[in-house]
Write an enzyme that holds these catalytic residues in place. Structure first.
Site, PDB file in Angstrom:
ATOM      1  N   HIS A 468       0.857  -1.199   0.201  1.00  0.00           N
ATOM      2  CA  HIS A 468       0.134   0.082   0.005  1.00  0.00           C
ATOM      3  C   HIS A 468       0.942   1.302  -0.041  1.00  0.00           C
ATOM      4  CE1 HIS A 468      -3.985  -2.052   1.621  1.00  0.00           C
ATOM      5  NE2 HIS A 468      -3.984  -1.876   0.678  1.00  0.00           N
ATOM      6  N   GLU A 469       0.658   2.419  -0.796  1.00  0.00           N
ATOM      7  CA  GLU A 469       1.124   3.712  -0.991  1.00  0.00           C
ATOM      8  C   GLU A 469       2.712   3.408  -1.148  1.00  0.00           C
ATOM      9  OE1 GLU A 469      -1.006   5.390  -1.339  1.00  0.00           O
ATOM     10  OE2 GLU A 469      -2.696   4.431  -0.237  1.00  0.00           O
ATOM     11  N   GLY A 470       3.040   2.589  -2.057  1.00  0.00           N
ATOM     12  CA  GLY A 470       4.430   2.526  -2.198  1.00  0.00           C
ATOM     13  C   GLY A 470       5.202   1.270  -1.511  1.00  0.00           C
ATOM     14  N   GLN A 475       9.776   3.263  -0.928  1.00  0.00           N
ATOM     15  CA  GLN A 475      10.194   4.062   0.418  1.00  0.00           C
ATOM     16  C   GLN A 475      11.564   4.229   0.608  1.00  0.00           C
ATOM     17  OE1 GLN A 475       7.402   5.560   1.652  1.00  0.00           O
ATOM     18  NE2 GLN A 475       5.917   4.499   0.366  1.00  0.00           N
TER      19      GLN A 475
END
Length: 621
Positions: A468-470, A475
């Protein structure tokens, strides 16, 4: 569950982060600890009544598409309505928007009850993030029509980035946006375009929970040659409502050309629809004959430009940074949910006998699982991961408040520090609270793998948060490739000074001096590894081991959190006469004795720019 969580939240909010002191600031002047507690009480009650009892229901009764609409169990509708009615969608917003002007740190703490009770029953963080992005980058009309109706609960919101052929590689998106006829730029809702393309993995992309859904969509506006501009510079952001609205926020009765192509079936978060959406395929022709429609017959989804052309990622990343912190909190709460479940099981399940000087005595009575040292090890690991991650996420939320309401210098520092910590806040809980869930299954033994107990679902739900979200890799590249080197390393230097202040304070307490020294050395090692990674100036060499770097960096940050929390514990209860105080100190001790020493192995490959992975030949796998 909630009793333990509430006591932990109260300690972190009030004793550690001093959230009540925020009421001295003009924005929060109407609040007090009593109003903060009332919000926590309300959210705890709704989570207990509307979410927790149905966590298994939404896991087994997955969303269904009947060809026209998505079917969700009634409990999902009820939970969403209760959440919207509580005002939490706009809790941190201005009074003028119907908000409560709550500090973000209090909002985050209150929302943690829902994540712990049932993470997949709602997708409210997307709606809030969507509306916040429009508040920052949209026109006053877009804020009034779209953001306000998301905050008040009438409409829901999504973020549409990925495509079937381009997951995280946003520069390769193919969705196009073309001006919608003559006068397109004069539409009061924003410059009007027609979008065509496909978006994949869109959470809450279609449902009947609200009267409308506001999609924020990344798409490319063709250049003068009619071709999409290569790379991310050509990406723009558009508001694409499922149903068209007028300037008063009323539905016009027209369905926009956004079609649900199908549902994705993930291993977790099964209660949230996850969709493939087709924009502008012509299934729902809209406003034909207005010079618009890419074919003159109404094909093409109508979208309104947000911000300037070519600045879509800049606008969307405002939403993504908030979403990353929220995903970190989601991972944290799933880790804690598994911890609470396995702790309860370990306290009641009889299994085995203790080993004495003569070995095991088969005639002695069985003991509870929690009496075994290795089970205590697994419980302590879970506690140190989950409560440490909760401290980190609330600390980041407190930085958001400081960035918005602090004096100029403190606000600038808070924003810079948050930039550095965001990759950690998202990824560290996603990795180590997932490990906590794995340990929760282990404590349950064979029963842990069955659906008779909740821990297998917590693991499945949490496994999604690593993506999720990268992903971790994204990251980590953001952290080592950008965050610690931007502005000449100003963010890393600020973090080092902030951690050093905690170390200096902790050294004044005899019980913390050794940990302070241990953290000081680990911080120095991370700084040295950062320099070593970039010693050749070659990004390929530096980033080849970005994930081990992030793991070590994250462990240092979590050790800092635990040292600071431990200082607050001893300030409140120096004798550790309260069980919760002894528990927090035990978790801190575990982290310094068992976890922080791991950073050496991670940093070794970073310092040497080890090329084992990068140089592996494809045909050798």
């Amino acid at each position: 569950m909630t009793t333990s969580l509430r006591s932990t939240l109260d300690f972190l909010l009030y004793d550690w982060l001093r959230a009540a002191s925020l009421t001295a600031r003009p924005r929060f002047a109407d609040h007090s600890r009593e109003t903060f507690d009332a919000v926590l009480d309300t959210c705890e009650r709704i989570a207990r009544e509307k979410y927790a009892p149905f966590n298994r229901t939404v896991d087994t009764q997955e969303p269904r598409f009947d060809g026209e609409k998505v079917i969700l169990p009634q409990c999902t509708h009820d939970a969403r309505q209760a959440y919207a009615d509580s005002g939490m969608l706009g809790a941190a917003q201005d009074y003028e928007l119907g908000g409560m002007q709550l500090p973000y740190v209090v909002e985050s703490a209150a929302n943690s009850f829902f994540a712990c009770a049932s993470i997949s029953i709602g997708s409210n963080l997307l709606t809030t993030g969507n509306a916040n992005a429009i508040l920052v980058h949209g026109t006053p009309m877009q804020q009034r029509v779209f953001a306000a109706n998301e905050f008040n609960g009438r409409w829901a919101g999504t973020m549409c980035l990925s495509e079937p052929q381009a997951g995280s590689s946003l520069s390769d998106i193919a969705t196009r946006a073309e001006p919608d006829g003559a006068g397109f730029e004069a539409d009061p809702l924003g410059p009007r375009y027609r979008l065509r393309g496909n978006k994949m993995w869109i959470s809450a992309g279609d449902h009947e929970l609200t009267e409308n859904i506001v999609h924020l969509v990344l798409a490319k506006i063709p250049g003068p040659d009619g071709k999409p501009v290569p790379g991310v510079k050509g990406i723009s952001l558009f508001i694409v409502p499922k149903k068209l609205v007028d300037t008063e926020g009323k539905l016009t009765g027209e369905r926009n050309d956004v079609a649900l192509a199908g549902l994705n079936h993930k291993l977790g978060w099964r209660g949230t629809t996850n969709t493939l959406l087709n924009f502008g395929e012509g299934r729902y022709p809209v406003r034909a004959g207005q010079g618009g429609g890419l074919d003159g017959r109404g094909a093409g989804a109508i979208g309104y430009l947000v911000g300037k052309p070519g600045e879509g990622l800049k606008c969307m990343f405002h939403m993504m940074n908030e979403a990353r912190i929220s995903i970190g909190m989601a991972a944290t709460m799933l880790g804690l949910a598994g911890y609470y479940a396995s702790l309860d099981y370990a306290r009641t399940r009889l299994q085995g006998r203790p080993i004495g000087s003569g070995g095991k005595d088969a005639s002695s009575p069985q003991v509870r699982l929690i009496e075994h040292a290795d089970v205590k090890r697994m419980l302590l690991a879970q506690k140190s991961y989950g409560e440490g991650a909760l401290a980190l996420n609330l600390y980041c939320a407190r930085l958001v408040d400081e960035g918005r309401t602090g004096d100029a210098g403190a606000a600038a520092d808070a924003r810079l520090l948050l930039e550095v910590l965001t990759p950690i806040a998202k990824s560290w809980p996603s990795e180590f609270c997932l490990e906590a869930n794995s340990l929760a299954i282990q404590i349950h033994g064979g029963y842990g793998y069955t659906r008779d107990f909740p821990v297998e679902q917590y693991w499945r739900d949490n496994r999604l948060n690593m993506i999720h979200e990268g992903t971790h890799g994204i990251q980590a590249a953001d952290l080592l490739g950008r965050k610690v080197v931007m502005q000449g390393g100003a963010g890393l230097q600020l973090l080092a000074r902030t951690v050093a202040a905690t170390i200096a304070k902790a050294r004044q307490r005899p019980g913390l001096a050794a940990w302070a020294g241990q953290l000081e050395q680990a911080l120095r090692d991370v700084i040295d590894a950062t320099r070593a990674a970039w010693a050749t100036g070659n990004a390929g060499e530096a980033l080849a081991n970005a994930v081990p770097y992030m793991q070590a960096f994250g462990h240092v940050v979590l050790a800092w959190m635990w040292l600071d929390v431990a200082d607050s514990v001893l300030a409140k209860d120096a004798s550790l006469s309260i069980a919760a105080s002894a528990g927090r100190m035990g978790a801190a001790r575990y982290f310094f004795h068992y976890e922080l020493p791991k950073t050496g192995a991670w940093l070794a490959v970073v310092c040497t720019r080890d090329a084992t992975c990068a140089d592996m030949a494809e045909d050798a796998f």
